[in-house]
Scaffold this motif. Sequence first.
Motif, PDB file in Angstrom:
ATOM      1  N   PRO A   1       0.836  -1.208   0.000  1.00 32.74           N
ATOM      2  CA  PRO A   1       0.000   0.000   0.000  1.00 32.74           C
ATOM      3  C   PRO A   1       0.868   1.254   0.000  1.00 32.74           C
ATOM      4  O   PRO A   1       2.016   1.242   0.448  1.00 32.74           O
TER       5      PRO A   1
ATOM      6  N   ARG B   1       2.110  -0.845   9.049  1.00 32.47           N
ATOM      7  CA  ARG B   1       0.773  -0.562   9.584  1.00 32.47           C
ATOM      8  C   ARG B   1       0.650   0.906   9.955  1.00 32.47           C
ATOM      9  O   ARG B   1      -0.338   1.568   9.651  1.00 32.47           O
TER      10      ARG B   1
ATOM     11  N   CYS C   1       0.984   3.131   6.577  1.00 30.78           N
ATOM     12  CA  CYS C   1       0.069   2.932   5.450  1.00 30.78           C
ATOM     13  C   CYS C   1      -1.393   2.705   5.839  1.00 30.78           C
ATOM     14  O   CYS C   1      -2.288   3.120   5.096  1.00 30.78           O
ATOM     15  N   LEU C   2      -1.648   2.007   6.943  1.00 30.77           N
ATOM     16  CA  LEU C   2      -3.010   1.565   7.235  1.00 30.77           C
ATOM     17  C   LEU C   2      -3.691   2.284   8.398  1.00 30.77           C
ATOM     18  O   LEU C   2      -4.889   2.561   8.336  1.00 30.77           O
TER      19      LEU C   2
ATOM     20  N   ILE D   1      -5.908   5.201   7.599  1.00 24.19           N
ATOM     21  CA  ILE D   1      -7.136   4.839   6.885  1.00 24.19           C
ATOM     22  C   ILE D   1      -8.223   4.467   7.888  1.00 24.19           C
ATOM     23  O   ILE D   1      -9.374   4.916   7.794  1.00 24.19           O
ATOM     24  N   ASP D   2      -7.850   3.664   8.867  1.00 25.08           N
ATOM     25  CA  ASP D   2      -8.820   3.226   9.866  1.00 25.08           C
ATOM     26  C   ASP D   2      -9.285   4.393  10.741  1.00 25.08           C
ATOM     27  O   ASP D   2     -10.481   4.536  11.007  1.00 25.08           O
TER      28      ASP D   2
ATOM     29  N   GLN E   1      -6.159  -0.675   0.224  1.00 19.07           N
ATOM     30  CA  GLN E   1      -5.236  -1.362   1.125  1.00 19.07           C
ATOM     31  C   GLN E   1      -4.716  -2.665   0.520  1.00 19.07           C
ATOM     32  O   GLN E   1      -4.336  -3.586   1.230  1.00 19.07           O
TER      33      GLN E   1
ATOM     34  N   ASP F   1     -10.740  -2.930  -3.704  1.00  9.76           N
ATOM     35  CA  ASP F   1     -10.202  -1.646  -3.230  1.00  9.76           C
ATOM     36  C   ASP F   1      -9.823  -0.745  -4.402  1.00  9.76           C
ATOM     37  O   ASP F   1      -9.558  -1.220  -5.522  1.00  9.76           O
TER      38      ASP F   1
END
Length: 543
Positions: free
Chosen positions: A44, A275, A278-279, A282-283, A291, A296
Amino acid sequence: MKIQGNLVDIPQRKIYPAELSVSEGKITEIREIPAQEGLPYLMPGFIDAHVHVESSMLVPSEFARLAVVHGTVATISDPHEIANVCGMDGVEYMIENGQQVPFKFYFGAPSCVPATPFETAGGEISAADIENLMARPEIRYLAEMMNWPGTVHRDPLVMEKIQISQKYGKPIDGHAPGLTGELAEKYVSAGPSTDHECFTYEEALGKIKLGMKISIREGSAAKNFEALIDLIDDYPEMILFCSDDKHPDNLAISHINELAARAVAKGKDLFDVLRAACLNPIDHYSLHIGQLREGDAADFILVEDLKDFQVIRTYIDGEKVAENGKTLIPQVKNDLINNFNCLPKSPEDFQLKAQGGKVRVIEALDGQLITPEIHGEIRVKNGFAESNPDQDILKITVVNRYQDAPPAVAFIKNFGLKTGAIASSVGHDSHNIIAVGLDDESICRAVNLIIQAKGGVSAVAGEKEDILPLPVGGIMAASDGYEVAAAYTRIDRMAKEMGSTLASPFMTLSFMALLVIPDLKLSDKGLFDGKKFGFTEVFKTGI
């Protein structure tokens, strides 16, 4: 379109060779394939979890052109810099300019414009404006709540803005430097859920235990990576990476990819690092960013390895936007917006009548935004206070750029200039003109260069002078980002040739009027004590 690589599945914590099928901007299929030598890594894209795009001195469309080269596909962007200059018109400008390019800008509603009542700003964002912005789907959050005293003490206007955000189910960014214990508890309980201002491990850990996510910041001025990165070992779900403020020369070299590489080099778990990079944003912000899952958006990057994260290609919504160190986003037309209404100054405007030789001094610290109050001695000539370069105590001034008013004058240490002056209309958060120099004439020349250009950063040393014009709000250039980076590198080099030992003298200068960061700062209205949250005197008796 089909793309092959060793796919980095962050949630499953595994890496396997795969082929992506992409159609109409979406990943339609992920198929595992036999292992092959030489495959790049598919992962990602990076996300900057808190940045003021304006601090790059680039408009959003140009920021994007540079950022994608480093694998950045999105930013959580607080437009409060341009809002302090142009109000809601400035926020609209940022949104509209960013929409012209294939990059995912997620803007917040600026919560504190102006940042304090102790300075002159050019714009205001009211609670009604917050309501207007929060109702729009493209506004993802309430931007950093810098008024921590108002938050802790439940100021009605502060709480109204927080409650508007809560009504729309959107997160609230925090800004609480140094807050610990009961004060931190009261701040967090009001609603802020992130903080990018922690400068010690203990402070950040305390806020994590209160439920806050911590954005580890490594910008051009404030650098907290080394102090905070060990938090990722035990709290990977609570960590984000951000730059906050990134000058153009630094953005031309690296972005969030550098933080990922540094974390891995320190032995941090690869999947925890990615994490965070990149992630987790988003959360937290409910972003529409791919992702690397079927269905996606096709937002991903190819990198040479998982150590240096050298980016080969960047894709956003299936469009290739960067390849082998070159941006593929074309330049767009950038309109101008500004608010600059002061006349040129004279050297006499910067004279300060002496009331003794002992003064309060702002101590600038390299790589930090906090500025302790120290005390020192200045020179006195013909009844006026002057710099004391032997002690590296120089004159600092803030000039109201929205209307004609007498400049505020004080003293600062650690800029190291041996000649001349440097000045900037990038002066957080109200963006008045701020300058540091040895003598009134040099300071005046540096300030007037900016007034004549209606914004910029300048340097004056003897007969030599240079300016990087910033005609968009007095804080951003409208030209090619790489050209701006080169011009900034040139004037930064000049400041260092003048004696400054700071890693980024202009970035450090830009924060010397940021009243919400303790201890001692200077606004256009006078010297400000950030601990007492009120004005104080330049001259100190009894020391």
